[in-house]
Design an enzyme around this catalytic site. Structure first.
Site, short mmCIF file in Angstrom:
data_model
loop_
_atom_site.label_atom_id
_atom_site.label_comp_id
_atom_site.label_asym_id
_atom_site.label_seq_id
_atom_site.Cartn_x
_atom_site.Cartn_y
_atom_site.Cartn_z
CB CYS A 129 -8.05 24.08 6.31
SG CYS A 129 -6.58 24.35 5.08
CG HIS A 253 -8.72 22.59 1.31
ND1 HIS A 253 -8.30 23.74 0.21
CD2 HIS A 253 -8.06 22.84 2.18
CE1 HIS A 253 -7.47 24.34 0.77
NE2 HIS A 253 -7.19 23.94 2.03
#
Length: 349
Positions: A129, A253
């Site tokens: 990711c 994130h």
């Protein structure tokens, strides 16, 4: 676009649930959908395009007459079951680390290297990711100006470690607010001898430590970036290093990225390039305090870029701040987007 038969492996997890949602919102026509998970999740039901489906326990026989498998059930499960799916004739898009470094398996971000889909042999890997959002932001600059070096520090959400880690973060926050000791049993790594609370804390360990002191998450960012951008996981010309930190954020994130280019474009040039890039939303207006944040990126498919500024001490070097929903572009949406790209290129169905 013809209708296809699809199986989602790991359909009840945080990513699997979002794979169902992203597939539902996509343009892919579904003839038959099969939801697969562990035996303990078998019997649960989920809705898809107005129809209720019952989750089945995944077995090697689950993939008969399936055209496409979207997998996010853990690396061990992928290694065990996906070869059976390929043998049955399915194309598999895997969201685990099981096949990412296999030289026979393309590691794909559709905005960055869609041509790599042409040489798949039944399995296509979704990158990590953190790698995905970093390269969505950097690849347009690499293509135009040439990328020499990446130094990245990540601020990774709890959900990157799964639904259980997300739940534990919320429990710890409540424990802290209630004045009780925070209990930890998952992070930084579920199988590690020590566990630490994430709530009101930072954990500079994601995944296990390698012998050289880097964590495996850092190793993945380094070598995945080289494989995707240079088709060589050990390419010596692109310099990459990473420090990965788990932060007390549920979803989304953040990454502070320092990069060096072969040319010396202005910040205005960089912004124009990023504004025109697929999958990128520029949020860079310091005068009005506009910059990417996890709380506003959650639920969005794009990667958000801001705080673009030069390193005045080193011409050709720059900093920017990148945020993305790690469960969508970092996982579920990237997988469904790969499937859409396969269909567009007549490689599926």
């Amino acid at each position: 676009m013809s209708a296809i038969n699809v199986a989602i492996l790991g359909a009840t997890g945080a990513v699997g649930t979002r794979m169902i949602e992203q597939l539902e919102q996509s343009e892919i026509k579904i003839n038959h959908l099969k939801l697969l998970a562990s035996p303990r999740s078998a019997g649960k039901t989920k809705s898809f395009r107005g129809t209720t489906y019952t989750v089945e326990a995944a077995t090697p026989e689950s993939f008969v007459d399936i055209d496409l498998v979207l997998s996010s059930a853990g690396g061990a499960v992928s290694k065990k079951l996906l070869p059976f799916a390929v043998k049955a004739g399915a194309i598999c898009i895997d969201n685990t680390s099981a096949f990412r470094m296999d030289p026979k398996v393309p590691l794909v971000i559709p905005e960055v290297n869609p041509n790599d889909l042409d040489w798949h042999q039944g399995i296509i890997a979704n990158p990590n990711c953190s790698t995905i959002q970093m390269l969505v932001a950097l690849a347009p600059l690499d293509q135009k100006y040439g990328l020499r070096q990446i130094i990245v520090s990540t601020y990774q959400a709890a959900s990157g470690a799964g639904q259980s880690a997300w739940n534990e973060l919320l429990d710890q926050a409540q424990q802290h607010l209630n004045g009780n000791p925070e209990t930890a049993s998952i992070l930084p790594v579920s199988g590690a001898p020590k566990h630490y609370p994430l709530a009101f804390n930072l954990l500079p360990q994601i995944d296990v430590f390698e012998d050289d002191g880097y964590t495996h998450e850092e190793w993945k960012m380094i070598h995945e970036s080289k494989k995707i951008l240079r088709h060589d996981m050990d390419n010596p010309d692109l310099k990459v290093t990473a420090t990965c930190v788990r932060v007390p954020v549920p979803v989304g994130h953040g990454e502070s990225i320092y990069f060096k280019l072969n040319q010396n474009p202005t910040v205005t040039d960089l912004k124009k390039t990023l504004e025109a890039a697929a999958g990128v939303t520029l949020q860079d207006d310091p005068a009005n305090q506009l910059y990417p944040q996890p709380i506003t990126a959650e639920g969005q498919r794009d990667t958000f870029v801001g705080r673009i500024r030069p390193d005045y001490e080193n011409p050709g070097s720059y900093n920017f701040w990148v945020v993305s929903d790690n469960l969508l572009k970092g996982a579920a949406w990237n997988a469904v987007q790969i499937a859409e790209t396969l269909l567009q290129r007549n490689l599926l169905g």
